[in-house]
Design an enzyme around this catalytic site. Structure first.
Site, PDB file in Angstrom:
ATOM      1  N   SER A  38      38.598  -6.058 -26.227  1.00  0.00           N
ATOM      2  CA  SER A  38      38.308  -7.424 -25.769  1.00  0.00           C
ATOM      3  C   SER A  38      39.518  -8.087 -25.132  1.00  0.00           C
ATOM      4  O   SER A  38      39.452  -9.235 -24.707  1.00  0.00           O
ATOM      5  CB  SER A  38      37.801  -8.278 -26.941  1.00  0.00           C
ATOM      6  OG  SER A  38      38.740  -8.266 -28.004  1.00  0.00           O
ATOM      7  N   ASN A 125      39.132 -10.822 -38.703  1.00  0.00           N
ATOM      8  CA  ASN A 125      37.881 -11.587 -38.751  1.00  0.00           C
ATOM      9  C   ASN A 125      38.125 -13.088 -38.920  1.00  0.00           C
ATOM     10  O   ASN A 125      37.523 -13.903 -38.221  1.00  0.00           O
ATOM     11  CB  ASN A 125      36.982 -11.068 -39.877  1.00  0.00           C
ATOM     12  CG  ASN A 125      36.567  -9.618 -39.641  1.00  0.00           C
ATOM     13  OD1 ASN A 125      36.824  -9.068 -38.569  1.00  0.00           O
ATOM     14  ND2 ASN A 125      35.936  -9.003 -40.627  1.00  0.00           N
ATOM     15  N   THR A 170       9.408 -43.827  -8.872  1.00  0.00           N
ATOM     16  CA  THR A 170       8.766 -43.006  -9.898  1.00  0.00           C
ATOM     17  C   THR A 170       7.912 -42.013  -9.113  1.00  0.00           C
ATOM     18  O   THR A 170       7.400 -42.369  -8.032  1.00  0.00           O
ATOM     19  CB  THR A 170       7.884 -43.834 -10.869  1.00  0.00           C
ATOM     20  OG1 THR A 170       6.839 -44.444 -10.115  1.00  0.00           O
ATOM     21  CG2 THR A 170       8.689 -44.910 -11.593  1.00  0.00           C
ATOM     22  N   SER A 292      27.853 -25.362   8.875  1.00  0.00           N
ATOM     23  CA  SER A 292      27.059 -24.154   9.060  1.00  0.00           C
ATOM     24  C   SER A 292      27.683 -23.342  10.178  1.00  0.00           C
ATOM     25  O   SER A 292      28.198 -23.902  11.152  1.00  0.00           O
ATOM     26  CB  SER A 292      25.624 -24.540   9.421  1.00  0.00           C
ATOM     27  OG  SER A 292      24.995 -23.475  10.104  1.00  0.00           O
ATOM     28  N   ASN A 300      26.818 -29.910   4.953  1.00  0.00           N
ATOM     29  CA  ASN A 300      26.035 -29.603   3.758  1.00  0.00           C
ATOM     30  C   ASN A 300      26.680 -30.143   2.479  1.00  0.00           C
ATOM     31  O   ASN A 300      27.898 -30.055   2.319  1.00  0.00           O
ATOM     32  CB  ASN A 300      25.860 -28.091   3.631  1.00  0.00           C
ATOM     33  CG  ASN A 300      25.059 -27.523   4.790  1.00  0.00           C
ATOM     34  OD1 ASN A 300      24.148 -28.177   5.296  1.00  0.00           O
ATOM     35  ND2 ASN A 300      25.413 -26.325   5.224  1.00  0.00           N
ATOM     36  N   GLU A 305      25.130 -29.190  -4.595  1.00  0.00           N
ATOM     37  CA  GLU A 305      24.204 -28.045  -4.635  1.00  0.00           C
ATOM     38  C   GLU A 305      24.705 -26.971  -5.602  1.00  0.00           C
ATOM     39  O   GLU A 305      23.950 -26.391  -6.382  1.00  0.00           O
ATOM     40  CB  GLU A 305      24.074 -27.410  -3.251  1.00  0.00           C
ATOM     41  CG  GLU A 305      23.253 -28.218  -2.268  1.00  0.00           C
ATOM     42  CD  GLU A 305      23.254 -27.551  -0.908  1.00  0.00           C
ATOM     43  OE1 GLU A 305      22.296 -26.831  -0.611  1.00  0.00           O
ATOM     44  OE2 GLU A 305      24.227 -27.731  -0.142  1.00  0.00           O
ATOM     45  N   TYR A 332      30.971 -10.650 -40.918  1.00  0.00           N
ATOM     46  CA  TYR A 332      31.355 -10.369 -39.539  1.00  0.00           C
ATOM     47  C   TYR A 332      30.713  -9.078 -39.041  1.00  0.00           C
ATOM     48  O   TYR A 332      30.623  -8.089 -39.759  1.00  0.00           O
ATOM     49  CB  TYR A 332      32.888 -10.225 -39.426  1.00  0.00           C
ATOM     50  CG  TYR A 332      33.335  -9.832 -38.021  1.00  0.00           C
ATOM     51  CD1 TYR A 332      33.580 -10.804 -37.059  1.00  0.00           C
ATOM     52  CD2 TYR A 332      33.466  -8.489 -37.648  1.00  0.00           C
ATOM     53  CE1 TYR A 332      33.941 -10.455 -35.766  1.00  0.00           C
ATOM     54  CE2 TYR A 332      33.834  -8.139 -36.364  1.00  0.00           C
ATOM     55  CZ  TYR A 332      34.071  -9.120 -35.422  1.00  0.00           C
ATOM     56  OH  TYR A 332      34.437  -8.774 -34.147  1.00  0.00           O
ATOM     57  N   LYS A 340      32.717 -14.550 -26.784  1.00  0.00           N
ATOM     58  CA  LYS A 340      33.761 -15.198 -25.999  1.00  0.00           C
ATOM     59  C   LYS A 340      33.367 -15.497 -24.555  1.00  0.00           C
ATOM     60  O   LYS A 340      33.533 -16.625 -24.080  1.00  0.00           O
ATOM     61  CB  LYS A 340      35.034 -14.352 -26.028  1.00  0.00           C
ATOM     62  CG  LYS A 340      35.669 -14.414 -27.385  1.00  0.00           C
ATOM     63  CD  LYS A 340      36.658 -13.324 -27.639  1.00  0.00           C
ATOM     64  CE  LYS A 340      36.840 -13.139 -29.124  1.00  0.00           C
ATOM     65  NZ  LYS A 340      35.618 -12.703 -29.849  1.00  0.00           N
TER      66      LYS A 340
HETATM   67  N1  ARG Z   1      38.264  -8.544 -31.070  1.00  0.00           N
HETATM   68  C1  ARG Z   1      37.505  -8.880 -32.226  1.00  0.00           C
HETATM   69  C2  ARG Z   1      36.518  -9.994 -31.898  1.00  0.00           C
HETATM   70  O1  ARG Z   1      36.647 -10.565 -30.880  1.00  0.00           O
HETATM   71  C3  ARG Z   1      38.399  -9.315 -33.323  1.00  0.00           C
HETATM   72  C4  ARG Z   1      37.832  -9.102 -34.689  1.00  0.00           C
HETATM   73  C5  ARG Z   1      37.694  -7.654 -34.929  1.00  0.00           C
HETATM   74  N2  ARG Z   1      37.358  -7.387 -36.295  1.00  0.00           N
HETATM   75  C6  ARG Z   1      36.959  -6.175 -36.687  1.00  0.00           C
HETATM   76  N3  ARG Z   1      36.678  -6.043 -37.921  1.00  0.00           N
HETATM   77  N4  ARG Z   1      36.845  -5.180 -35.849  1.00  0.00           N
HETATM   78  O2  ARG Z   1      35.610 -10.304 -32.641  1.00  0.00           O
END
Ligand code: ARG
Length: 477
Positions: A38, A125, A170, A292, A300, A305, A332, A340
């Site tokens: 991530s 977590n 209206t 345009s 425009n 828009e 979790y 995200k």
């Molecule tokens: N990159 C993970 C997330 O965004 C962080 C938490 C990961 N925890 C785990 N037990 N793999 O959620």
């Protein structure tokens, strides 16, 4: 995915698996490493991650789990890393999975074994849940500032247009005259509620998950209230299982963001209509528009828009998060890594849209004469004529019928009610006298008559603007 015990496409065990690889007998497949990472998007909250780690280390030293020297080494190391990131010299590594392990790994590289103690009594977590809350809290504060700026711009434009008369609609059909100032105050009210919703959401965002560790809490004598205080949280999350797993606070934000976008989209729709050659009620300065490539005459209204279009992405972001959450058992799950991008996208979109509106609104130029002309068409004072008859003793339903007939004559003769002669009007009721033209059939008489709180009369709009300034001060105190 490769299955051999010595896969060629794998990341080396001293990389990510160095943080959790003890029980693994082969390195992570390279594709899997990239697929599960991530860091490409969560590096965005490096600042919050570092702030959270500094607070955690400070707390650990306070309760005696770290020495003061260890704490100081960690804080110094993390501060240097923050500078490296900001200078663009920090090397983000996909094989280190996420922002948390990238920073922790670099910390150990810089300060040695003490770096490995930072993760005592915590888990990614509770760390990631803390980071998102800190990040979102800061973003909410910035979004509130943009809302305030836009609202002030609306009040400024409204103040200049207390007496500007336009048709109110209206069904998008001419209904009754209103003042442009009044119309702008309607937009202002929508944004007041949007702001209240965000501020309310912020209360639930601003709680500390840290200390929940992986899911059950930790065996160290931690002081969560102290960590919360260090990070400016209002309180700690009460239950560790809930704290590491739920993202309802982000869903709530996306819902509030969706409502903001829905409002901006409605305003955009009106601006798009009003700038058309058919309406010509307002001009948007050239700097907010584009042309345009084929039609030389075009200007425009791209900004409204685009905002109308972007509302769809934010609604989608809300549905993404709701769907992400609905099937997850406690606590979790890796699913939550997917929280995200929809959150960031909603934040970015709402910020950009508010910024564009806050810049554009004070620059709008109403075509006062054209608005007035338009209000004179479409029999906008018909209700006023009915009310005039009611005041002379006619029952409202009968008055409605009488005026309907007068309108039919106006339609046939292509004349507004005010352009019919007194004799013509008197065919429908002998209660109509010469004062009808001043008392009922002018635009000014019509708007002035709606003289109560919430009404469109210039006097009321002026008072509403004055109250709105006070309300803004309270809202953003
Ligand atoms: N990159 C993970 C997330 O965004 C962080 C938490 C990961 N925890 C785990 N037990 N793999 O959620």
């Amino acid at each position: 995915m490769t299955t051999s015990s010595n896969p060629p496409n794998s990341v080396t065990p001293d990389q990510t698996s160095g943080m959790w690889g003890g029980r693994f007998s082969e390195a992570t497949d390279a594709f899997v490493a990239e697929f599960t990472a991530s860091v490409q998007f969560d590096q965005r909250f490096y600042k919050q991650d570092i702030a959270g780690s500094i607070a955690h280390a400070t707390m650990l030293a306070k309760v005696g789990v770290l020495t003061e020297a260890e704490r100081d080494d960690i804080i110094e190391g993390l501060s240097t890393i923050r500078s490296e990131i900001e200078a663009g010299t920090f090397e983000w590594r996909i094989d280190l999975e996420d922002v948390h392990m990238n920073i922790e790994s670099r910390l150990t590289q810089r300060i040695g074994i003490t770096g490995k103690k930072l993760h005592t009594g915590r888990s990614r977590n509770d760390q990631v849940a803390t980071d998102i809350r800190l990040y979102l809290r800061d973003e909410i504060d910035d979004i509130l500032k943009l809302l305030e700026r836009l609202q002030k711009g609306l009040l400024g434009l409204a103040a200049k247009n207390v007496n500007t008369i336009m048709p109110g609609f209206t069904h998008l059909q001419t209904a009754q005259p209103v003042t442009f100032g009044h119309h702008l105050l309607a937009w202002f009210e929508m944004l007041v509620r949007d702001s209240e919703r965000l501020q309310d959401c912020r209360k639930r965002v601003n709680r500390l998950p840290l200390g929940s560790a992986a899911l059950a809490g930790t065996t160290y004598p931690i002081d969560r209230a102290y960590t919360a205080e260090l990070l400016g949280f209002d309180a700690v999350c009460e239950n560790s299982l809930d704290a590491v797993s739920d993202r309802d606070f982000a869903i709530e934000f996306n819902a509030a963001a969706s409502l903001i976008m829905m409002h901006l989209s409605r305003m955009s729709e009106e601006l798009i209509l009003w700038t058309s050659a058919q309406f010509k009620f307002v001009n948007i300065p050239d700097r907010f528009c584009t042309g345009s490539s084929i039609m030389p005459q075009k200007k425009n209204p791209d900004v409204p828009e685009l905002i109308r279009g972007k509302s769809g992405r934010v609604f989608g972001d809300l549905i993404s998060l709701l769907t992400l959450m609905k099937g997850q058992p406690l606590a979790y799950n890796k699913d939550n890594q997917e929280d995200k991008e929809p959150l960031f996208d909603a934040i970015d979109t709402v910020r950009g849209s508010l910024m564009a509106f806050a810049d554009m609104i004070p620059a709008l130029v109403p075509n006062i004469e054209i608005m007035r002309e338009a209000a004179l068409r479409g029999f906008s004072t018909a209700t006023d004529l009915a009310d005039y008859l009611v005041k002379k003793g006619v029952a409202f339903r009968d008055a409605h019928e009488i005026v309907g007939k007068a309108v039919a004559l106006g339609v046939a003769e292509e004349k507004d009610l005010s352009e019919l002669t007194l004799e013509q009007l008197q065919q429908f009721s002998d209660l109509i006298t010469a004062d009808v033209f001043d008392k009922a059939l002018t635009l000014e008489a019509s708007v002035n008559a709606r003289d109560h709180i919430g009404g469109t009369s210039p006097k009321q709009v002026e008072a509403a603007i004055a109250r709105a300034h006070t309300r803004l001060e309270q809202l953003y105190a």
